[in-house]
Scaffold this active site. Structure first.
Site, PDB file in Angstrom:
ATOM      1  CD  GLU A   1     -29.429  50.811   5.475  1.00  0.00           C
ATOM      2  OE1 GLU A   1     -28.696  50.994   4.310  1.00  0.00           O
ATOM      3  OE2 GLU A   1     -29.790  49.532   5.620  1.00  0.00           O
TER       4      GLU A   1
ATOM      5  CD  GLU B   1     -31.441  49.321   0.709  1.00  0.00           C
ATOM      6  OE1 GLU B   1     -30.416  48.795   0.044  1.00  0.00           O
ATOM      7  OE2 GLU B   1     -30.926  50.376   1.479  1.00  0.00           O
TER       8      GLU B   1
HETATM    9  C1  BGC Z   1     -27.903  48.536   2.524  1.00  0.00           C
HETATM   10  C2  BGC Z   1     -26.600  48.294   3.307  1.00  0.00           C
HETATM   11  C3  BGC Z   1     -25.457  48.749   2.796  1.00  0.00           C
HETATM   12  C4  BGC Z   1     -25.537  50.264   2.910  1.00  0.00           C
HETATM   13  C5  BGC Z   1     -24.274  51.025   2.142  1.00  0.00           C
HETATM   14  C6  BGC Z   1     -27.880  49.903   1.767  1.00  0.00           C
HETATM   15  O1  BGC Z   1     -28.233  50.240   0.854  1.00  0.00           O
HETATM   16  O2  BGC Z   1     -28.967  48.336   3.241  1.00  0.00           O
HETATM   17  O3  BGC Z   1     -26.373  46.958   3.510  1.00  0.00           O
HETATM   18  O4  BGC Z   1     -24.153  48.487   3.424  1.00  0.00           O
HETATM   19  O5  BGC Z   1     -26.550  50.725   1.752  1.00  0.00           O
HETATM   20  O6  BGC Z   1     -23.981  50.880   0.819  1.00  0.00           O
END
Ligand code: BGC
Length: 476
Positions: free
Chosen positions: A389, A211
């Site tokens: 994610e 990111e």
């Molecule tokens: C990040 C993580 C973070 C998650 C939740 C993502 O944008 O890569 O490090 O914990 O979001 O906020």
């Protein structure tokens, strides 16, 4: 409609080093990063920029990794995504090690090369204990029958490259300037040379950077509210950081392809689904602008080499960049955008509306948005996509089960109906962890963590994820 996933479809869980490593042994504690300094600084705490929680009181994954990897495996995951800490491997500056830097016509760093002597010098400087431990962890993931998705850089910079507190106080004259300084690209390239060679036998898929646009926007544009270092607000600096991170990805891509032939190399972005708050033209325009600046600006640069220096929507420069094999998508929420009173003269005069269906973080749950973002990405850039994610801060575990099921349904729909090549889905996260400026308050884990005893407690929503991973199909 029943959507069946291919056998090779990737089901995984994700974590990052800084957010999970510290907490069990003294050895796991590592002080040499900007985020460590940032979360410990009394001044930064007093300004209310960080929670006051300390990362060294965290999960202790560095020692307890077997438990979390076993838990992921027990859910039916066939892959595990994690990062390694640059500063832990190179706690001292690598600036004296020679390398060759190739620049383009406009002065941008396009490639960094190192000869064998220089690579050997890196080997003599590296923290060997950390290399050994990381190899043990990666080997263990493999031994459990899971693929390793390794992120080279998930946010903390070594302290010798960035002093976030000094930069917070005086961004114009601080000395260790992190991603504002192109020298950070060169040092990152050296680190990548080392890991691409040393860990190649143990990695299946590389992610260069997690990111980049979040590092830039949260640290340099929304800093005073996000609490991300160095917590300043200057759009020109944010764009400079985003550009340097894009070049860093490109340089790393070339190195990884050379040093670890045949592996997929990509980069991950946190793209939300932006929607106009009303049907009015002004809100639509504001939404378009936010989408362009948040998503397309960086993708145009990384995938197509098109650099729009002033953010007016037109690229002035074409750079010779190598692109990416896949796009990593971190999808969490919908963001509804409305134009402010001065929007016509200042496009940055916009506002994000409050969530409607809220997580603990006050993020807006909107699974349909995932289908939409997948379509947009594929139409414009034509690359295969991994969802690296997707997850929810939900301490009481009331919404997580449905959140997982609905998001996977919309992903499956995009794959089945729109033929979008999604290659895998990672849940964030296998365990509760250190949520940056918010510390331990936000709980994203399929397994909750008791930070005192380090005990992992399975949440009921893990059943939902397990069922989908193991069945290999979903009804949409
Ligand atoms: C990040 C993580 C973070 C998650 C939740 C993502 O944008 O890569 O490090 O914990 O979001 O906020």
């Amino acid at each position: 409609m029943k959507v069946e996933f291919q056998k090779k479809f990737i089901w995984g869980c994700a974590i990052s080093a800084f957010q999970t490593e510290m907490g069990a042994s003294e050895e796991a504690k590592f002080e040499g990063t900007d985020w460590y300094q940032w979360t410990h600084s009394e001044e930064i705490k007093n300004e209310g920029l960080v929670s006051g929680d300390l990362p060294e009181e965290g999960d202790g994954f560095y020692d307890l990794y077997r438990t979390d990897i076993n838990n992921a495996r027990s859910l039916g995951c066939n892959a595990f995504r994690l990062s390694i800490e640059w500063g832990r491997l190179f706690p001292n500056s690598t600036e004296s090690i020679p390398c060759e830097v190739k620049k383009g016509n406009h002065g941008e760093i396009l490639d960094v090369t190192m000869d064998e002597d220089s690579i050997r010098m890196l080997g003599s400087m590296v923290n060997k204990e950390a290399v050994k431990r990381y190899k043990e962890i990666l080997t263990y993931i493999r031994s459990m029958g899971m693929k390793v998705f390794l992120t080279a850089y998930h946010w903390p910079l070594p302290s010798w490259l960035h002093d976030p507190v000094e930069c917070h106080k005086d961004i114009d004259s601080c000395r260790k300037r992190g991603w504002l300084d192109e020298k950070t690209i060169i040092e990152y390239a050296k680190y990548v040379y080392y890991i691409a060679r040393e860990f190649s036998d143990l990695v299946d898929v590389w992610e260069t950077i997690n990111e980049p646009e979040v590092i830039a926007s949260q640290g340099y544009f929304l800093g005073p509210t996000s609490g991300f270092p160095p917590a300043v607000s200057n759009i020109l600096l944010a764009m400079m950081v985003e550009k340097n991170l894009s070049l860093a990805h490109s340089v790393a891509y070339r190195i990884m392809k050379k040093e670890d032939k045949g592996k997929e190399v990509g980069i991950g972005f946190a793209f939300q689904y932006f929607e106009p708050a009303t049907a009015g033209e002004r809100d639509k325009k504001a939404t378009e602008f936010v989408r362009y600046m948040s998503n397309e600006w960086i993708l145009n640069l990384i995938v197509k080499g098109l650099l729009d220096e002033d953010g007016d929507g037109v690229a002035e420069t074409h750079l010779d960049l190598p692109g990416t094999d896949y796009i990593g998508l971190d999808y969490y929420q919908r963001v509804r955008v409305s134009a402010g009173p001065e929007f016509e003269s200042n496009p940055f005069d916009f506002k994000f509306e409050d969530c409607l269906d809220c997580t603990d973080f006050k993020w807006d749950i909107y699974p349909q948005g995932l289908e939409n973002v997948l379509s947009l990405l594929y139409e414009k850039y034509g690359k295969p996509i991994y969802i690296l994610e997707n997850g929810i801060a939900d301490e009481r575990d009331e919404k997580r089960g449905r959140y997982i099921e609905e998001h996977i349904k919309f992903m499956a729909k995009a794959m089945a109906e729109n033929k979008i090549p999604v290659l895998g889905y990672f849940h964030w996260s296998i365990i509760d962890n250190f949520e940056w400026a918010d510390g331990f308050s936000m709980r994203f884990g399929l397994f909750g963590v008791d930070y005192k005893t380090k005990e992992r407690v399975r949440r009921r929503s893990a059943d939902v994820f397990e069922r989908i991973c193991k069945r290999g199909f979903i009804d949409v």
